[in-house]
Design a protein around this motif. Structure first.
Motif, mmCIF file in Angstrom:
data_model
loop_
_atom_site.group_PDB
_atom_site.id
_atom_site.type_symbol
_atom_site.label_atom_id
_atom_site.label_comp_id
_atom_site.label_asym_id
_atom_site.label_seq_id
_atom_site.Cartn_x
_atom_site.Cartn_y
_atom_site.Cartn_z
ATOM 1 N N SER A 5 9.859 69.828 3.525
ATOM 2 C CA SER A 5 8.671 70.129 4.322
ATOM 3 C C SER A 5 9.009 70.078 5.805
ATOM 4 C CB SER A 5 7.555 69.137 3.998
ATOM 5 O OG SER A 5 7.861 67.862 4.511
ATOM 6 N N PHE A 6 8.269 70.847 6.606
ATOM 7 C CA PHE A 6 8.532 70.953 8.041
ATOM 8 C C PHE A 6 8.542 69.581 8.702
ATOM 9 C CE2 PHE A 6 7.779 71.709 12.456
ATOM 10 C CZ PHE A 6 8.292 72.960 12.742
ATOM 11 N N ARG A 7 7.537 68.756 8.391
ATOM 12 C CA ARG A 7 7.416 67.474 9.093
ATOM 13 C C ARG A 7 8.488 66.475 8.705
ATOM 14 N NH1 ARG A 7 5.188 63.580 5.976
ATOM 15 N NH2 ARG A 7 4.249 64.201 4.009
ATOM 16 N N ARG A 8 9.159 66.676 7.527
ATOM 17 C CA ARG A 8 10.202 65.751 7.113
ATOM 18 C C ARG A 8 11.599 66.251 7.460
ATOM 19 N NH1 ARG A 8 11.304 64.927 2.287
ATOM 20 N NH2 ARG A 8 10.295 66.695 1.295
ATOM 21 N N ALA A 9 11.696 67.518 7.899
ATOM 22 C CA ALA A 9 12.996 68.084 8.196
ATOM 23 C C ALA A 9 13.636 67.367 9.382
ATOM 24 C CB ALA A 9 12.860 69.579 8.489
ATOM 25 N N ALA A 10 14.971 67.338 9.379
ATOM 26 C CA ALA A 10 15.743 66.705 10.455
ATOM 27 C C ALA A 10 15.298 65.282 10.713
ATOM 28 C CB ALA A 10 15.664 67.529 11.737
ATOM 29 N N GLY A 11 15.156 64.522 9.647
ATOM 30 C CA GLY A 11 14.804 63.116 9.804
ATOM 31 C C GLY A 11 13.401 62.877 10.306
ATOM 32 N N GLY A 12 12.509 63.860 10.126
ATOM 33 C CA GLY A 12 11.132 63.702 10.601
ATOM 34 C C GLY A 12 10.953 64.056 12.058
ATOM 35 N N ALA A 13 12.001 64.656 12.673
ATOM 36 C CA ALA A 13 11.917 64.984 14.103
ATOM 37 C C ALA A 13 10.822 65.994 14.402
ATOM 38 C CB ALA A 13 13.267 65.532 14.586
ATOM 39 N N THR A 160 5.794 83.005 13.916
ATOM 40 C CA THR A 160 7.209 83.359 14.070
ATOM 41 C C THR A 160 8.048 82.151 14.473
ATOM 42 O OG1 THR A 160 6.567 85.601 14.752
ATOM 43 C CG2 THR A 160 8.817 84.884 15.265
ATOM 44 N N LEU A 161 7.566 81.402 15.468
ATOM 45 C CA LEU A 161 8.341 80.254 15.941
ATOM 46 C C LEU A 161 8.378 79.144 14.904
ATOM 47 C CD1 LEU A 161 7.439 80.014 19.733
ATOM 48 C CD2 LEU A 161 9.255 81.281 18.589
ATOM 49 N N HIS A 162 7.294 78.990 14.144
ATOM 50 C CA HIS A 162 7.294 77.980 13.078
ATOM 51 C C HIS A 162 8.448 78.249 12.116
ATOM 52 C CE1 HIS A 162 6.110 76.205 9.203
ATOM 53 N NE2 HIS A 162 5.448 75.301 9.918
ATOM 54 N N ARG A 163 8.638 79.498 11.734
ATOM 55 C CA ARG A 163 9.713 79.855 10.797
ATOM 56 C C ARG A 163 11.086 79.676 11.433
ATOM 57 N NH1 ARG A 163 8.232 83.107 6.418
ATOM 58 N NH2 ARG A 163 10.222 84.182 6.525
ATOM 59 N N ARG A 164 11.222 80.059 12.702
ATOM 60 C CA ARG A 164 12.522 79.957 13.372
ATOM 61 C C ARG A 164 12.909 78.498 13.591
ATOM 62 N NH1 ARG A 164 13.980 84.845 16.305
ATOM 63 N NH2 ARG A 164 14.881 83.593 17.976
ATOM 64 N N VAL A 165 11.942 77.684 14.022
ATOM 65 C CA VAL A 165 12.235 76.265 14.239
ATOM 66 C C VAL A 165 12.546 75.582 12.911
ATOM 67 C CG1 VAL A 165 11.250 74.068 14.995
ATOM 68 C CG2 VAL A 165 10.876 76.128 16.355
ATOM 69 N N TYR A 166 11.813 75.938 11.878
ATOM 70 C CA TYR A 166 12.052 75.339 10.563
ATOM 71 C C TYR A 166 13.464 75.657 10.075
ATOM 72 C CZ TYR A 166 11.453 74.309 5.582
ATOM 73 O OH TYR A 166 11.597 73.811 4.315
ATOM 74 N N ALA A 167 13.913 76.886 10.302
ATOM 75 C CA ALA A 167 15.268 77.263 9.894
ATOM 76 C C ALA A 167 16.312 76.411 10.610
ATOM 77 C CB ALA A 167 15.502 78.749 10.176
ATOM 78 N N VAL A 168 16.094 76.149 11.901
ATOM 79 C CA VAL A 168 17.020 75.302 12.660
ATOM 80 C C VAL A 168 17.016 73.879 12.112
ATOM 81 C CG1 VAL A 168 17.468 74.280 14.913
ATOM 82 C CG2 VAL A 168 16.850 76.693 14.741
ATOM 83 N N LEU A 169 15.834 73.364 11.825
ATOM 84 C CA LEU A 169 15.728 71.989 11.334
ATOM 85 C C LEU A 169 16.422 71.826 9.981
ATOM 86 C CD1 LEU A 169 12.007 71.303 12.281
ATOM 87 C CD2 LEU A 169 14.028 70.440 13.445
ATOM 88 N N ARG A 170 16.325 72.832 9.154
ATOM 89 C CA ARG A 170 16.980 72.748 7.844
ATOM 90 C C ARG A 170 18.494 72.828 7.972
ATOM 91 N NH1 ARG A 170 14.823 76.189 3.019
ATOM 92 N NH2 ARG A 170 16.324 74.787 2.059
#
Length: 274
Positions: A5-13, A160-170
């Motif tokens: 999930s977005f909020r848990r990605a990258a250690g919750g960052a 768009t940015l939600h998807r791009r940021v999520y990809a970086v976090l993953r």
């Protein structure tokens, strides 16, 4: 790779990033509703020129003030979200410009600034001079329509940015924040689980039947002894005159007994009288 999930990605960052993003969407939605009503009032006032309806004018001015405040709110909250997201990306070793700057983002930023500048430099309104007031109204409606269109653009930006940021976090090497079920069990958790485990009832020996006799003797009405074994329930009414020894002898070995708050298990075999 499993989906995180977005909020848990990258250690919750990204937890705060997502929360503020929803804040942007909420303020933008409120602006869109108020601006739509304000636009209706603008058209109605313009239709009454050169003698504007003062009641409509007053209501429209109130909506116009709210609409302007909310539009500034959209810009400020979006700006805060943009800065927060950029900082989070930098902390993860990513270039924020590569992720956050898109044609949609630039369109929204330039368009929002243009509507604010246009509102300042266009002809002023004068409620007495109908011609000047009409000129002002003719500019106010297009500006408001442009801002409503920009809110739609903002929706595309956020998606768009939600998807791009999520990809970086993953892609980040920081481990995702664990779900509550994934974290190690604490002593408090273990104690809670232990308390939920039902202990088996004790054997219904002599001490159990002595307690049963006491319950029967102290009851105002006859009690019911429930005998359960493999889904087969048998009920034995017991009162002060009941021969408990005879009831005890008729019970099936291994059956669970329930008498008021007392429970027990009939011992197996010939030793059940013990």
């Amino acid at each position: 790779m499993t989906t995180t999930s977005f909020r848990r990605a990258a250690g919750g960052a990204a937890a705060t990033v997502q929360l503020v993003m929803w804040g942007v969407a909420a303020v933008a939605a409120a602006f869109a509703v108020v601006a739509a009503f304000d636009l209706v009032y603008l058209y109605r006032v313009e239709a009454t020129l050169p003698a504007p309806d003062l009641e409509l004018l007053s209501a429209g001015q109130g909506l116009g003030t709210s609409e302007l405040v909310l539009f500034w709110g959209v810009i400020v909250v979006f700006g805060g979200w943009f800065v927060l997201t950029a900082r989070t990306l930098r902390e993860l070793g990513e270039d924020p410009k590569r992720v956050l700057f898109t044609p949609w983002t630039l369109t929204f930023q330039v368009g929002a600034a243009a509507t604010l500048v246009a509102a300042r430099v266009l002809p002023g309104a004068d409620a007495v001079d109908a011609d000047a007031f009409g000129a002002r109204l003719r500019w106010m409606a297009p500006i408001l329509e442009a801002r409503l269109a920009l809110v739609a653009v903002l929706g595309v930006v956020l998606f768009t940015l939600h998807r791009r940021v999520y990809a970086v976090l993953r892609r980040s090497t920081v481990a995702p924040l664990r779900r509550p079920a994934d974290r190690p069990a604490t002593l408090l958790d273990l104690m809670g689980r232990a308390s939920a485990i039902a202990l088996p009832p004790p054997p219904a020996g002599d001490a159990w039947w002595s307690e049963a006799a006491r319950l029967v003797a102290g009851a105002a009405d006859p009690l019911e002894l429930l005998e359960s074994l493999d889904g087969d329930d048998r009920r034995h009414p017991v009162g002060p005159g009941t021969d408990l020894a005879a009831v005890r002898a008729s019970l099936r070995p291994g059956a669970t007994l329930t008498l008021a708050e007392l429970s027990g298990v009939v011992p197996p075999g010939p030793g059940r009288s013990r």
